[in-house]
Scaffold this motif. Structure first.
Motif: not given
Length: 108
Positions: A6-14, A52-60
């Motif tokens: 639910a927190a993943d507003s983009s729905g990408e799993g991250e 770790q890759d500093s892309d600002g995303q972490v898989a839920a």
């Protein structure tokens, strides 16, 4: 997992850090995290350590696994933060080394 989805507003799993922070403002999400023995600051530190890759995303799922692990072994957050810092420093050193090699050996 449903709270994280639910927190993943983009729905990408991250989750992005801003999505995580917004979720932490939600009472149900905050209660879930508190039940794991984590506060807002620890969640942000954990997110940064996992990114770790500093892309600002972490898989839920990765975030959930790490939070569960932290509940069982609280000191592992310190280790994760140190490992991530070392990884980022190594990346910076490697990048500087490449830049120095290009500057010291210009194309002829």
């Amino acid at each position: 997992l449903e709270l994280f989805q639910a927190a993943d507003s983009s729905g990408e799993g991250e989750l992005s850090l801003s999505e995580l922070e917004l979720a932490l403002d939600e009472p149900q999400f905050s209660a879930c995290v508190s039940a794991m023995g984590l506060g807002r600051e620890e969640c942000v530190e954990l997110f940064n350590a996992l990114d770790q890759d500093s892309d600002g995303q972490v898989a839920a799922e990765v975030l959930i696994q790490a939070m569960t692990h932290l509940k069982e072994n609280p000191r592992s957050l310190d280790v994760a933060v140190i490992k991530n810092t070392c990884h980022k420093i190594k990346q910076q050193v490697d990048q500087l080394r490449q830049e120095l090699e290009v500057t010291s050996h210009p194309p002829s």
